[in-house]
Scaffold this active site. Structure first.
Site, PDB file in Angstrom:
ATOM      1  N   GLU A 439       0.845  -1.226   0.000  1.00 29.07           N
ATOM      2  CA  GLU A 439       0.000   0.000   0.000  1.00 29.07           C
ATOM      3  C   GLU A 439       0.865   1.256   0.000  1.00 29.07           C
ATOM      4  OE1 GLU A 439      -2.621  -0.862  -0.777  1.00 29.07           O
ATOM      5  OE2 GLU A 439      -2.904  -2.804   0.182  1.00 29.07           O
TER       6      GLU A 439
HETATM    7  C1  LIG Z   1       2.653  -9.850   0.617  1.00 35.44           C
HETATM    8  C2  LIG Z   1       2.370  -8.774  -0.379  1.00 35.44           C
HETATM    9  C3  LIG Z   1       1.055  -8.452  -0.677  1.00 35.44           C
HETATM   10  C4  LIG Z   1       0.776  -7.479  -1.637  1.00 35.44           C
HETATM   11  N1  LIG Z   1      -0.530  -7.234  -1.997  1.00 35.44           N
HETATM   12  C5  LIG Z   1      -0.771  -6.470  -3.094  1.00 35.44           C
HETATM   13  C6  LIG Z   1      -2.090  -6.382  -3.646  1.00 35.44           C
HETATM   14  O1  LIG Z   1      -3.053  -6.927  -3.111  1.00 35.44           O
HETATM   15  N2  LIG Z   1      -2.259  -5.682  -4.789  1.00 35.44           N
HETATM   16  C7  LIG Z   1      -1.223  -5.063  -5.428  1.00 35.44           C
HETATM   17  O2  LIG Z   1      -1.446  -4.460  -6.464  1.00 35.44           O
HETATM   18  N3  LIG Z   1       0.035  -5.109  -4.922  1.00 35.44           N
HETATM   19  C8  LIG Z   1       0.286  -5.803  -3.789  1.00 35.44           C
HETATM   20  N4  LIG Z   1       1.552  -5.878  -3.282  1.00 35.44           N
HETATM   21  C9  LIG Z   1       2.612  -5.133  -3.928  1.00 35.44           C
HETATM   22  C10 LIG Z   1       3.117  -3.959  -3.083  1.00 35.44           C
HETATM   23  O3  LIG Z   1       2.143  -2.960  -2.994  1.00 35.44           O
HETATM   24  C11 LIG Z   1       4.438  -3.474  -3.709  1.00 35.44           C
HETATM   25  O4  LIG Z   1       5.401  -4.476  -3.440  1.00 35.44           O
HETATM   26  C12 LIG Z   1       4.865  -2.124  -3.174  1.00 35.44           C
HETATM   27  O5  LIG Z   1       3.999  -1.130  -3.619  1.00 35.44           O
HETATM   28  C13 LIG Z   1       6.292  -1.771  -3.621  1.00 35.44           C
HETATM   29  O6  LIG Z   1       6.472  -1.981  -4.988  1.00 35.44           O
HETATM   30  P1  LIG Z   1       7.711  -2.864  -5.488  1.00 35.44           P
HETATM   31  O7  LIG Z   1       7.733  -4.110  -4.713  1.00 35.44           O
HETATM   32  O8  LIG Z   1       7.666  -2.972  -6.963  1.00 35.44           O
HETATM   33  O9  LIG Z   1       8.978  -2.011  -5.061  1.00 35.44           O
HETATM   34  P2  LIG Z   1       9.623  -0.829  -5.913  1.00 35.44           P
HETATM   35  O10 LIG Z   1       8.577   0.074  -6.407  1.00 35.44           O
HETATM   36  O11 LIG Z   1      10.563  -1.412  -6.888  1.00 35.44           O
HETATM   37  O12 LIG Z   1      10.442  -0.068  -4.777  1.00 35.44           O
HETATM   38  C14 LIG Z   1      11.714  -0.543  -4.292  1.00 35.44           C
HETATM   39  C15 LIG Z   1      12.231   0.481  -3.264  1.00 35.44           C
HETATM   40  O13 LIG Z   1      12.425   1.743  -3.903  1.00 35.44           O
HETATM   41  C16 LIG Z   1      11.731   2.764  -3.211  1.00 35.44           C
HETATM   42  N5  LIG Z   1      11.234   3.759  -4.152  1.00 35.44           N
HETATM   43  C17 LIG Z   1      10.624   3.553  -5.337  1.00 35.44           C
HETATM   44  N6  LIG Z   1      10.327   4.725  -5.907  1.00 35.44           N
HETATM   45  C18 LIG Z   1      10.709   5.700  -5.057  1.00 35.44           C
HETATM   46  C19 LIG Z   1      10.666   7.109  -5.068  1.00 35.44           C
HETATM   47  N7  LIG Z   1      10.134   7.790  -6.073  1.00 35.44           N
HETATM   48  N8  LIG Z   1      11.177   7.774  -4.004  1.00 35.44           N
HETATM   49  C20 LIG Z   1      11.702   7.111  -2.957  1.00 35.44           C
HETATM   50  N9  LIG Z   1      11.780   5.767  -2.894  1.00 35.44           N
HETATM   51  C21 LIG Z   1      11.287   5.064  -3.941  1.00 35.44           C
HETATM   52  C22 LIG Z   1      10.593   2.055  -2.483  1.00 35.44           C
HETATM   53  O14 LIG Z   1      10.174   2.796  -1.349  1.00 35.44           O
HETATM   54  C23 LIG Z   1      11.256   0.735  -2.115  1.00 35.44           C
HETATM   55  O15 LIG Z   1      11.973   0.886  -0.921  1.00 35.44           O
HETATM   56  C24 LIG Z   1       1.847  -6.806  -2.277  1.00 35.44           C
HETATM   57  C25 LIG Z   1       3.170  -7.123  -1.954  1.00 35.44           C
HETATM   58  C26 LIG Z   1       3.440  -8.096  -1.045  1.00 35.44           C
HETATM   59  C27 LIG Z   1       4.886  -8.448  -0.763  1.00 35.44           C
END
Ligand SMILES: Cc1cc2nc3c(=O)[nH]c(=O)nc-3n(C[C@H](O)[C@H](O)[C@H](O)COP(=O)(O)OP(=O)(O)OC[C@H]3O[C@@H](n4cnc5c(N)ncnc54)[C@H](O)[C@@H]3O)c2cc1C
Length: 597
Positions: A439
Site C-alpha cells: 500500500e
Molecule cells: C505480501 C504482499 C502483498 C501485496 N498485496 C498487493 C495487492 O493486493 N495488490 C497489489 O497491487 N500489490 C500488492 N503488493 C505489492 C506492493 O504494494 C508493492 O510491493 C509495493 O507497492 C512496492 O512496490 P515494489 O515491490 O515494486 O517495489 P519498488 O517500487 O521497486 O520499490 C523498491 C524500493 O524503492 C523505493 N522507491 C521507489 N520509488 C521511489 C521514489 N520515487 N522515491 C523514494 N523511494 C522510492 C521504495 O520505497 C522501495 O523501498 C503486495 C506485496 C506483497 C509483498
C-alpha cells in the site's frame, strides 16, 4: 501461547471518551448507531474474533495456502470461519442499504477490522480487500455494476482484490503494461500479468471480483493513460448466479516471510473479460478510492501487531522469573523476581502500550473523518476530507513503522523464547513486516505527505491540523495537571511549521531536498500527532480521576503511559528534526558508482 483479548475497554475509551462518537453519530444522523447497538457490535465482534479467528492465527502461519493447478486451498478452518462471518452479516455492516448493507457508519467497520486484524491479520485480509473493492464500486461503478457486483460483495458471497502491481512496476504505476482491448459487446479483453495480489485466489467465496488497472489501446503514456476494470473470476449470469469461468488464472503463490494464511497470487489475465469502471484513462483517480481505504486498513495492521505483541509480552513479563530487582527482591519467596520488575522490560512494555493505544486513537480519528466526508454540507465534508488527506499517509507509515518496532519489542521481552515459534511472537514480527511495504512504502507515503499534501497545498493542510492543536493548547493553558504536556506540545507544534517552511525554501533550489527530508518529516509528524492525542487522553484521564472514577487503575495507566510517551518517546522528534535539516547533500554527493565496498 497466551490468548488474545480484544481491547474493548480501550476501544471504548478512544471512541467514546476521547472522540465522543455517540454524539458524532447522532450529529451525522446515524440513528441506528445508538450506544446500545454499538455496544452489541463490539461485544459480538469481540466474541467472534477471540473464539473463532484467533485460534486460527497460528494454524494459518504453519499451514499457509496451497496451490494446485490454479486452485488455492486456504488453511484449515479459514473457509468455515468465513462462512460464519458472512452468516452473521459482518461484511455488510458499514455499507449502503441501497446494496444490501446495514447502513451503519464506516467508522464502525473500522472498529470491526481492528478486532479481526488483531485476532488474525492474514484471515482479515480476505474480507479487508473486499471493502476497498466495495468502496470503489460504490463511488465509481454504474448502477448495473453495483447491482451485479456490489450486492454480492456486500453480502460477502464474493470477495474482492486490488490488482495494481506487475513484475516490472510496483511504486511506479505509470509504467504498467496490462492491456485492455475493446470487445464488440462493450466489454474489454484484459491481458497481462499481475503479481503479489493479496487474496487473489482462494476457496472461501464462490467468486472473486478483481479490480484491475490496465491500458486502453493508444492510451497516453504514464499515469494519464491508465483505466480501471472489473474482472470477475467467474462471469455472472443475468440472474446474478455464477456463470462461465473467465480468462484469469492463478499461476502460482508467492513463498513469503509472513502472513502465510493469506494467498499472495500471481494472476495471469489471458484475454479475460473486463468491464470499465469510471471514465477511460482516469483509472488511477478511481483506484485512489481503493488505495485510501487500503492505506487506513494497513495503518490498522500496525495497531493490531502492537496490541497482540503487547498483550502476550505483558502476560509473559508477569510470569517469567529471572534475576532480582535492582532495588531489592519483589518476590522474596520465589527463586527470582518476575521480569516486569526490570526497568528495561518496562521500557519495552510501555513502548508497545503507547504505540498500540496511541495508534488506535489515530486510526479512530481518521475513521471519524471518513464518516464526516460522507454526510453534511460541502464545506464540512471538505474540512473532513482535508484532514483525512493529511493524516492518512502519517497513519499508514508511522503506525506500521511503530507497529513493527512494537512487534520486535514484544519478541524481545520473551528473550530466546520469543525467537521460538511456539509462542507466536516471531510470527507477529514476520506478519508485521510487510505493513511498511505494501500500500505504498514508508518512503512513498513520506513523499505523499511532504510533497503532495503539505508543500503543494502551501502548508494549508498542515496548518489545518496545527490549528486544532493550538486551540487545544490555548484552552488548556491554565490546566495545571496538563501543564507539562501542553508546554511541550506547543513547542512541537511551532517547530513543525518552522521545519516545513525551512524545507519548502530549500526545495525551491533543489527538489531532492524534499525526498531527503521526507521520511524524517513523516516520522516527526507521527510523533507530533501522537503527542496531541496523548495529551487529550491525559486530559480525559485526569478528569475521570478528579471525579472519583471507579476505574482508577485504567485511568492511572493512561496517565502513566501519556507521561512515558512525552518523556521517553517524543524526544525522538529532536533527532528527526536535526536529520531533516541536514540537507540532501549528505545523501546525494556520492555518485552511484562510488558506493564502493
Ligand atoms: C505480501 C504482499 C502483498 C501485496 N498485496 C498487493 C495487492 O493486493 N495488490 C497489489 O497491487 N500489490 C500488492 N503488493 C505489492 C506492493 O504494494 C508493492 O510491493 C509495493 O507497492 C512496492 O512496490 P515494489 O515491490 O515494486 O517495489 P519498488 O517500487 O521497486 O520499490 C523498491 C524500493 O524503492 C523505493 N522507491 C521507489 N520509488 C521511489 C521514489 N520515487 N522515491 C523514494 N523511494 C522510492 C521504495 O520505497 C522501495 O523501498 C503486495 C506485496 C506483497 C509483498
Amino acid at each position: 501461547m497466551s490468548e488474545i483479548k480484544i481491547p474493548l475497554r480501550d476501544m471504548r475509551f478512544a471512541m467514546r471518551e476521547l472522540l465522543n462518537w455517540d454524539q458524532h453519530y447522532a450529529s451525522l444522523g446515524y440513528e441506528d448507531a445508538s450506544p446500545d447497538v454499538v455496544d452489541a457490535i463490539l461485544e459480538e465482534g469481540a466474541k467472534f474474533c477471540e473464539n473463532v479467528l484467533a485460534p486460527l492465527n497460528q494454524i494459518g502461519d504453519q499451514q499457509g495456502c496451497t496451490w494446485n493447478d490454479g486452485e488455492v486451498t486456504t488453511p484449515e478452518g479459514f473457509k468455515e470461519a468465513y462462512q460464519q462471518f458472512v452468516e452473521a452479516g459482518w461484511p455488510s455492516l458499514a455499507h449502503s442499504v441501497d446494496h444490501g448493507g446495514q447502513g451503519l457508519p464506516p467508522s464502525l467497520g473500522t472498529i470491526l477490522s481492528e478486532m479481526v486484524g488483531t485476532a488474525n491479520w492474514s484471515w482479515g485480509m480476505y474480507p479487508g480487500l473486499s471493502h476497498g473493492a466495495m468502496n470503489t464500486l460504490e463511488a465509481h461503478g454504474t448502477d448495473e455494476q453495483k447491482h451485479t457486483y456490489l450486492t454480492k460483495l456486500v453480502e460477502g458471497s464474493w470477495t474482492g482484490t486490488m490488482c495494481l502491481t506487475e513484475p516490472h512496476c510496483g511504486t511506479d504505476l505509470g509504467i504498467l503494461r496490462t492491456k485492455a482491448e475493446p470487445n464488440d459487446d462493450g466489454s474489454y479483453a484484459i491481458s497481462g500479468t499481475k503479481i503479489f495480489i493479496s487474496a487473489g485466489e482462494h476457496d472461501m467465496a464462490e467468486n472473486i471480483v478483481h479490480i484491475v488497472l490496465a491500458r486502453l489501446p493508444d492510451a497516453p503514456a504514464g499515469t494519464k493513460g491508465i483505466s480501471l476494470f472489473i474482472v470477475p473470476k467467474f462471469l455472472p449470469n443475468s440472474d446474478g448466479s455464477v456463470g462461465e469461468r473467465n480468462g484469469v488464472t492463478c499461476g502460482s503463490l508467492e513463498h513469503k516471510m509472513g502472513i502465510h494464511g493469506n494467498a499472495t497470487a500471481v494472476l495471469n489475465f489471458d484475454g479475460a473479460k473486463g468491464f470499465l469502471i469510471g471514465p477511460p484513462n482516469k483509472g488511477l483517480n478511481c483506484m485512489f478510492t481503493f488505495m485510501n481505504t487500503a492505506r487506513l486498513g494497513t495503518a490498522l495492521q500496525g495497531v493490531a501487531h502492537a496490541e497482540a505483541g503487547f498483550q502476550k509480552s505483558l502476560a509473559y513479563a508477569k510470569d517469567r522469573l529471572q534475576m532480582r530487582s535492582l532495588s531489592g527482591p519483589k518476590n522474596p519467596n520465589g527463586p527470582a523476581d518476575p521480569i516486569i520488575v526490570h526497568p528495561d522490560v518496562r521500557r519495552m512494555l510501555l513502548t508497545q502500550k503507547a504505540f498500540a493505544e496511541g495508534g488506535r486513537m489515530l486510526v479512530m480519528l481518521c475513521a471519524q473523518q471518513v464518516d464526516r466526508t460522507q454526510v453534511g454540507s460541502e464545506e464540512e465534508r471538505k474540512e473532513a476530507d482535508d484532514l483525512l488527506a493529511f493524516l492518512t499517509p502519517i497513519a499508514k507509515a508511522f503506525l506500521t513503522e511503530t507497529g513493527y518496532e512494537s512487534a520486535n519489542l514484544g519478541m524481545q521481552c520473551f528473550g530466546g523464547h520469543g525467537y521460538i515459534a511456539e509462542w507466536g511472537m516471531e510470527q507477529n514480527v514476520r506478519d508485521a513486516r510487510i505493513s511498511t511495504i505494501y500500500e505504498g512504502t514508508t518512503g512513498v507515503q513520506a513523499l505523499d505527505l511532504l510533497g503532495r499534501k503539505v508543500l503543494m497545498s502551501q502548508g494549508e493542510l498542515l496548518r489545518k491540523f496545527t490549528k486544532v492543536v493550538h486551540k487545544f493548547c490555548k484552552a488548556e493553558v491554565d490546566n495545571e495537571a496538563l501543564a507539562p504536556y501542553v508546554a511541550k506540545l506547543q513547542e512541537i507544534n511551532q517547530q513543525w511549521g518552522e521545519l516545513t517552511m525551512n524545507i519548502g525554501v530549500k526545495a525551491m533550489e533543489n527538489p531532492d531536498e524534499v525526498g531527503a527530508a521526507s521520511v524524517d518529516y513523516l516520522m516527526y509528524s507521527g510523533y507530533a500527532v501522537q503527542a496531541y492525542l496523548w495529551a487529550l487522553a491525559a486530559k480525559v484521564a485526569n478528569e475521570q480521576l478528579a471525579a472519583g472514577t471507579a476505574e482508577e487503575d485504567f485511568y492511572r495507566a493512561k496517565l502513566a503511559t501519556a507521561r512515558f510517551y512525552f518523556d521517553r518517546i517524543l524526544p525522538r522528534t529532536a533527532t528527526h528534526a536535526s536529520a531533516m535539516q541536514s540537507g540532501a547533500d549528505n545523501l546525494m554527493s556520492l555518485d552511484a558508482e562510488h558506493f564502493v565496498f
